[in-house]
Every structure is written in C-alpha cells, then in structure tokens.
Design a protein around this motif. Structure first.
Motif, mmCIF file in Angstrom:
data_model
loop_
_atom_site.group_PDB
_atom_site.id
_atom_site.type_symbol
_atom_site.label_atom_id
_atom_site.label_comp_id
_atom_site.label_asym_id
_atom_site.label_seq_id
_atom_site.Cartn_x
_atom_site.Cartn_y
_atom_site.Cartn_z
ATOM 1 N N HIS A 1 -26.106 35.711 38.606
ATOM 2 C CA HIS A 1 -26.243 34.448 39.318
ATOM 3 C C HIS A 1 -26.630 34.710 40.762
ATOM 4 C CE1 HIS A 1 -24.609 32.623 35.783
ATOM 5 N NE2 HIS A 1 -23.564 33.429 35.828
ATOM 6 N N GLY A 2 -27.350 33.806 41.333
ATOM 7 C CA GLY A 2 -27.849 33.948 42.693
ATOM 8 C C GLY A 2 -29.253 34.522 42.653
ATOM 9 N N GLU A 3 -30.173 33.840 43.280
ATOM 10 C CA GLU A 3 -31.582 34.256 43.230
ATOM 11 C C GLU A 3 -31.806 35.642 43.806
ATOM 12 O OE1 GLU A 3 -34.374 32.884 41.779
ATOM 13 O OE2 GLU A 3 -32.850 31.623 40.833
ATOM 14 N N GLY A 4 -31.156 35.959 44.922
ATOM 15 C CA GLY A 4 -31.341 37.268 45.547
ATOM 16 C C GLY A 4 -30.863 38.406 44.662
ATOM 17 N N ARG A 5 -29.657 38.255 44.147
ATOM 18 C CA ARG A 5 -29.108 39.294 43.270
ATOM 19 C C ARG A 5 -29.929 39.421 41.995
ATOM 20 N NH1 ARG A 5 -22.818 38.307 42.773
ATOM 21 N NH2 ARG A 5 -23.072 40.051 41.336
ATOM 22 N N LYS A 6 -30.385 38.293 41.481
ATOM 23 C CA LYS A 6 -31.189 38.318 40.256
ATOM 24 C C LYS A 6 -32.508 39.048 40.488
ATOM 25 C CE LYS A 6 -30.979 34.757 37.704
ATOM 26 N NZ LYS A 6 -31.079 33.442 37.049
ATOM 27 N N MET A 7 -33.174 38.739 41.596
ATOM 28 C CA MET A 7 -34.456 39.387 41.887
ATOM 29 C C MET A 7 -34.283 40.888 42.121
ATOM 30 S SD MET A 7 -36.504 37.053 41.330
ATOM 31 C CE MET A 7 -38.070 37.624 41.863
ATOM 32 N N LEU A 8 -33.223 41.280 42.847
ATOM 33 C CA LEU A 8 -32.961 42.701 43.067
ATOM 34 C C LEU A 8 -32.647 43.407 41.752
ATOM 35 C CD1 LEU A 8 -30.902 42.741 46.382
ATOM 36 C CD2 LEU A 8 -33.200 43.654 45.984
ATOM 37 N N SER A 9 -31.895 42.761 40.897
ATOM 38 C CA SER A 9 -31.553 43.349 39.598
ATOM 39 C C SER A 9 -32.802 43.518 38.729
ATOM 40 C CB SER A 9 -30.529 42.491 38.872
ATOM 41 O OG SER A 9 -29.332 42.429 39.587
ATOM 42 N N LEU A 10 -33.673 42.519 38.733
ATOM 43 C CA LEU A 10 -34.909 42.619 37.957
ATOM 44 C C LEU A 10 -35.816 43.717 38.499
ATOM 45 C CD1 LEU A 10 -35.655 38.832 37.374
ATOM 46 C CD2 LEU A 10 -34.972 40.514 35.652
ATOM 47 N N LEU A 11 -35.871 43.841 39.818
ATOM 48 C CA LEU A 11 -36.665 44.893 40.440
ATOM 49 C C LEU A 11 -36.104 46.271 40.088
ATOM 50 C CD1 LEU A 11 -39.063 45.331 42.361
ATOM 51 C CD2 LEU A 11 -37.421 45.337 44.236
ATOM 52 N N ALA A 12 -34.779 46.420 40.180
ATOM 53 C CA ALA A 12 -34.145 47.694 39.832
ATOM 54 C C ALA A 12 -34.364 48.013 38.352
ATOM 55 C CB ALA A 12 -32.658 47.634 40.153
ATOM 56 N N ASN A 13 -34.308 47.010 37.493
ATOM 57 C CA ASN A 13 -34.539 47.202 36.069
ATOM 58 C C ASN A 13 -35.950 47.744 35.816
ATOM 59 O OD1 ASN A 13 -34.154 46.888 33.203
ATOM 60 N ND2 ASN A 13 -35.316 44.992 33.336
ATOM 61 N N PHE B 1 -37.967 49.345 38.000
ATOM 62 C CA PHE B 1 -38.098 50.697 38.538
ATOM 63 C C PHE B 1 -37.374 51.715 37.666
ATOM 64 C CE2 PHE B 1 -38.944 48.893 42.971
ATOM 65 C CZ PHE B 1 -40.309 49.033 42.814
ATOM 66 N N PHE B 2 -36.205 51.353 37.145
ATOM 67 C CA PHE B 2 -35.460 52.258 36.277
ATOM 68 C C PHE B 2 -36.271 52.580 35.028
ATOM 69 C CE2 PHE B 2 -32.418 53.015 32.808
ATOM 70 C CZ PHE B 2 -31.745 54.118 33.328
ATOM 71 N N ALA B 3 -36.874 51.574 34.410
ATOM 72 C CA ALA B 3 -37.680 51.792 33.211
ATOM 73 C C ALA B 3 -38.878 52.677 33.520
ATOM 74 C CB ALA B 3 -38.131 50.453 32.626
ATOM 75 N N ILE B 4 -39.509 52.475 34.673
ATOM 76 C CA ILE B 4 -40.659 53.294 35.054
ATOM 77 C C ILE B 4 -40.244 54.744 35.256
ATOM 78 C CG2 ILE B 4 -42.308 53.729 36.933
ATOM 79 C CD1 ILE B 4 -42.517 50.641 37.216
ATOM 80 N N VAL B 5 -39.117 54.964 35.920
ATOM 81 C CA VAL B 5 -38.644 56.328 36.170
ATOM 82 C C VAL B 5 -38.303 57.024 34.850
ATOM 83 C CG1 VAL B 5 -36.744 57.673 37.170
ATOM 84 C CG2 VAL B 5 -37.887 55.922 38.528
ATOM 85 N N ILE B 6 -37.599 56.335 33.969
ATOM 86 C CA ILE B 6 -37.240 56.926 32.676
ATOM 87 C C ILE B 6 -38.506 57.278 31.888
ATOM 88 C CG2 ILE B 6 -36.173 56.433 30.426
ATOM 89 C CD1 ILE B 6 -34.180 57.034 32.658
ATOM 90 N N ALA B 7 -39.467 56.374 31.830
ATOM 91 C CA ALA B 7 -40.709 56.628 31.099
ATOM 92 C C ALA B 7 -41.479 57.787 31.726
ATOM 93 C CB ALA B 7 -41.575 55.368 31.067
ATOM 94 N N ALA B 8 -41.524 57.838 33.047
ATOM 95 C CA ALA B 8 -42.265 58.905 33.725
ATOM 96 C C ALA B 8 -41.626 60.270 33.487
ATOM 97 C CB ALA B 8 -42.354 58.608 35.220
ATOM 98 N N VAL B 9 -40.318 60.358 33.611
ATOM 99 C CA VAL B 9 -39.635 61.638 33.429
ATOM 100 C C VAL B 9 -39.747 62.111 31.982
ATOM 101 C CG1 VAL B 9 -37.356 62.753 33.453
ATOM 102 C CG2 VAL B 9 -38.070 61.338 35.380
ATOM 103 N N ALA B 10 -39.496 61.213 31.037
ATOM 104 C CA ALA B 10 -39.588 61.592 29.626
ATOM 105 C C ALA B 10 -41.030 61.932 29.239
ATOM 106 C CB ALA B 10 -39.045 60.475 28.745
ATOM 107 N N GLY B 11 -41.989 61.129 29.712
ATOM 108 C CA GLY B 11 -43.394 61.409 29.431
ATOM 109 C C GLY B 11 -43.840 62.731 30.020
ATOM 110 N N PHE B 12 -43.400 63.018 31.247
ATOM 111 C CA PHE B 12 -43.727 64.292 31.878
ATOM 112 C C PHE B 12 -43.155 65.457 31.081
ATOM 113 C CE2 PHE B 12 -42.507 67.735 34.778
ATOM 114 C CZ PHE B 12 -43.761 68.085 35.266
#
Length: 131
Positions: free
Chosen positions: A97-109, A111-122
């Motif tokens: 709840h809360g637009e700021g927290r929601k946007m930060l959580s979506l952004l972190a989500n 970035f986390f997926a990108i990092v996991i995909a990059a490390v595993a792909g590498f």
C-alpha cells in the motif's frame, strides 16, 4: 433523464488513462504463456541433470557446450525470471500500500529479476563457451 457523463471512472483514473483491460489481459496471457513454456524446458533440464549424474566437471562443461543444451538452459532462465517478475508484480500490486512504496517495490522486483537472469545467463555462457 439523460446524463452527459456515464463514465464511472474517477477523475484521477481518467487523467492516468488506466482502467480495466489496459494491461491486465496482456499480463495474464504472458504469465500463462511463460508457465506453459517452462514445463517442457523444466523437464528437459531435469532430464539433462539426470543424464549427467556421476559425470565429472569436464564432461558437464562439454555437455553444456552443445548449443542446443545451452540455448535450452538460457531459455529456461529467461522465461523463469520473467515469470517470477510477473508473479511478484501481482503480489506487490495487491498487497503493498502507498504509491511510493509500491513503485519502489516494483522497481526493485524488476532489477532483481534482471540481476538473477544476467548472473545465471552469464554462468551458462561461461560454461558453454569454455571461458
């Protein structure tokens, strides 16, 4: 009795241009398609791991060096992380709840997926290319 305004959206929703069926259907389809795609890819991964039980590191590197196997692993990694991001996005949108927290959580989500995909792909590429 005629009404010039039959739109039930709030003024904020009208300004943002968001509403039902703007993104939900595509999100739903993407989540289902990635889930279906991961079934044969996951089964292939399990078969690959079973076929390599007892083999040494060099044998496994040679196995991963096969382009078909390496591409299969990469497809599973990228499909799985995209599916994970989509699923977590739904959870965040529903329970944070809360637009700021929601946007930060979506952004972190994302970035986390990108990092996991990059490390595993590498890792797969490093094994496959013998570096």
């Amino acid at each position: 009795m005629t009404s010039s305004n039959t739109d039930l959206r709030t003024p904020r929703a009208k300004v943002r241009g968001l509403g039902s069926a703007k993104d939900g259907t595509g999100h739903f389809i993407a989540q289902r398609v990635t889930a279906v795609a991961m079934v044969p890819l996951g089964l292939a991964l399990i078969a690959a791991i079973i076929s390599q039980l007892g083999a040494g590191h060099d044998s496994f590197k040679a196995f991963i060096g096969n382009p078909l196997v390496a591409v299969g692993f990469l497809l599973l990694i990228f499909t799985g992380t995209y599916h994970m991001r989509l699923g977590m996005q739904v959870i965040i949108e529903d329970y944070v709840h809360g637009e700021g927290r929601k946007m930060l959580s979506l952004l972190a989500n994302t970035f986390f997926a990108i990092v996991i995909a990059a490390v595993a792909g590498f890792s797969v590429l490093k094994l496959a290319l013998g570096a």
